[in-house]
Design an enzyme around this catalytic site. Structure first.
Site, PDB file in Angstrom:
ATOM      1  N   LYS A 119      63.080 -85.883  32.654  1.00  0.00           N
ATOM      2  CA  LYS A 119      63.627 -84.583  32.981  1.00  0.00           C
ATOM      3  C   LYS A 119      62.999 -84.200  34.180  1.00  0.00           C
ATOM      4  CE  LYS A 119      62.601 -83.963  28.914  1.00  0.00           C
ATOM      5  NZ  LYS A 119      62.520 -84.322  27.588  1.00  0.00           N
TER       6      LYS A 119
ATOM      7  N   GLU B 273      64.800 -91.520  17.946  1.00  0.00           N
ATOM      8  CA  GLU B 273      63.793 -90.408  17.527  1.00  0.00           C
ATOM      9  C   GLU B 273      64.306 -89.351  16.786  1.00  0.00           C
ATOM     10  OE1 GLU B 273      62.490 -87.421  20.287  1.00  0.00           O
ATOM     11  OE2 GLU B 273      63.456 -88.550  21.917  1.00  0.00           O
TER      12      GLU B 273
HETATM   13  N1  PSU Z   1      64.412 -85.797  25.692  1.00  0.00           N
HETATM   14  C1  PSU Z   1      65.173 -85.059  25.298  1.00  0.00           C
HETATM   15  N2  PSU Z   1      64.833 -84.191  24.425  1.00  0.00           N
HETATM   16  C2  PSU Z   1      63.831 -84.109  23.761  1.00  0.00           C
HETATM   17  C3  PSU Z   1      62.454 -84.862  24.071  1.00  0.00           C
HETATM   18  C4  PSU Z   1      62.948 -85.828  25.219  1.00  0.00           C
HETATM   19  O1  PSU Z   1      66.310 -85.116  25.861  1.00  0.00           O
HETATM   20  O2  PSU Z   1      63.522 -83.250  22.754  1.00  0.00           O
HETATM   21  C5  PSU Z   1      61.351 -85.053  23.432  1.00  0.00           C
HETATM   22  C6  PSU Z   1      60.949 -86.415  23.191  1.00  0.00           C
HETATM   23  O3  PSU Z   1      60.746 -86.636  21.726  1.00  0.00           O
HETATM   24  C7  PSU Z   1      59.518 -86.547  24.166  1.00  0.00           C
HETATM   25  C8  PSU Z   1      59.143 -85.405  24.200  1.00  0.00           C
HETATM   26  O4  PSU Z   1      58.711 -87.469  23.595  1.00  0.00           O
HETATM   27  O5  PSU Z   1      60.138 -84.559  24.179  1.00  0.00           O
HETATM   28  C9  PSU Z   1      58.128 -84.939  25.117  1.00  0.00           C
HETATM   29  O6  PSU Z   1      57.324 -83.975  24.691  1.00  0.00           O
HETATM   30  P1  PSU Z   1      55.827 -83.606  25.546  1.00  0.00           P
HETATM   31  O7  PSU Z   1      56.179 -83.437  26.972  1.00  0.00           O
HETATM   32  O8  PSU Z   1      55.262 -82.482  24.895  1.00  0.00           O
HETATM   33  O9  PSU Z   1      54.919 -84.895  25.321  1.00  0.00           O
END
Ligand code: PSU
Ligand code: MN
Length: 306
Positions: free
Chosen positions: A161, A27
């Site tokens: 996380k 990604e």
């Molecule tokens: N995990 C990481 N760093 C990130 C993300 C995930 O270690 O930057 C990102 C991923 O792209 C994931 C996004 O899809 O955070 C989720 O964002 P939200 O909670 O706004 O959906």
């Protein structure tokens, strides 16, 4: 519908997909919004090298110049790492970004979507999005979870996380019929920490077993993806209790500043990095490398099954 108008896949990746060779999607939100510049440049290249070292081809995705890109040049990787004017693109933003020509970093949800359009089955991330704490009131539930419900890509993740509600995230995935496999673990990992306290039903012993479960699911015509929880290596794992207090404080700060929606995850990651004086960032790098390694080995095993 001819996708060529929208989709730009490098010849190397096109050829690999056509021949059933191992390819691993990566990604770009982790680059543009998850890690600081210039440290993310080294990360972006190293993670691709790890994939190649395992005998697979890296396919980093992004939206650039009105195209869904699968496989980025060094210059394009640099644009994503600098992150200037680069938006965070979720599924709902994809068509708008293509029409306006804005540059977009792809989240887990969008990377899965683009990977599946290009025929790529496996993807390595850091951590997936999920149900946010208090999500039962705010309805802040990452679009990543709906993508798992619908899009046939397997994602290797160091879990969810700890900034999230891990229990509700797992409940949501169960409701939508998404297999959650532990990779050599009994528990769903918690990103910086090895265990979350949430037990999983399946502890896969090796990459081949994971590949066979993926293939069996899709052979049966079951739609959607697969979550593969791969714990951070011991030497980089942080203490769950210590992280809990750091995260509580970061969430309180986000609340106080009125940070909402798609800005919450990047804000929390950056704040936690500062609060731990970079210790969490070093762990973040290592867990992502580890995921790339395991995803590549699964891709190699998967390519032997067809
Ligand atoms: N995990 C990481 N760093 C990130 C993300 C995930 O270690 O930057 C990102 C991923 O792209 C994931 C996004 O899809 O955070 C989720 O964002 P939200 O909670 O706004 O959906
Ligand atoms: Mn959200």
């Amino acid at each position: 519908m001819n996708l060529e108008k929208y989709l730009s896949v490098t010849p190397e990746i096109q050829e690999a997909v056509a021949r059933g060779k191992p390819v691993v999607a990566l990604e770009s939100t982790i680059l543009s919004h998850g890690m600081p510049f210039p440290e993310n440049v080294e990360f972006a290249h190293k993670v691709e090298e790890i994939v190649r070292g395992e005998g697979a081809i890296p396919a980093t995705t992004a939206i650039i110049g009105g195209k869904l890109k699968v496989g980025l040049t060094p210059e394009e990787l640099d644009i994503m790492c600098k992150g200037e004017g680069v938006g965070k693109v979720s599924r709902r933003d994809v068509a708008t970004y293509l029409v306006t020509g804005q540059t977009g970093a792809t989240t887990v949800a969008t990377t899965m979507l683009i990977a599946s359009l290009a025929g790529v089955k496996i993807f390595a991330t850091g951590g997936i999005g999920g149900v946010h704490r208090n999500g039962q009131y705010t309805m802040d539930i990452s679009a990543d979870l709906q993508e798992f419900a619908n899009t046939p890509v397997a994602v290797v993740t160091a879990g969810a996380k700890q900034i999230l509600d891990i229990g509700r995230t797992l409940e949501y995935l169960e409701t939508y019929g998404v297999p959650v496999l532990g990779f050599q673990t009994d528990e769903f990992p918690a990103f910086y920490c090895k265990s979350s306290g949430y037990k999983l039903d399946y502890n896969c012993k090796n990459e081949e077993e994971v590949a066979r479960i993926m293939k069996t699911k899709w052979d049966l015509g079951l739609k959607g993806g697969v979550v593969i929880g791969n714990p951070i290596p011991d030497e980089y794992a942080l203490d769950f209790k210590e992280m809990e207090s750091v995260i509580d404080e970061a969430i309180r700060m986000a609340d106080e500043k009125g940070i909402r929606g798609k800005n919450i995850t990047p804000f929390l990651l950056a704040t936690i990095k500062d609060m731990t004086k970079g210790v969490s960032f070093a762990s973040n790098l290592q867990l992502a490398y580890n995921n790339a390694r395991v995803a590549s080995r699964i891709a190699v095993e998967y390519s032997k099954l067809d």
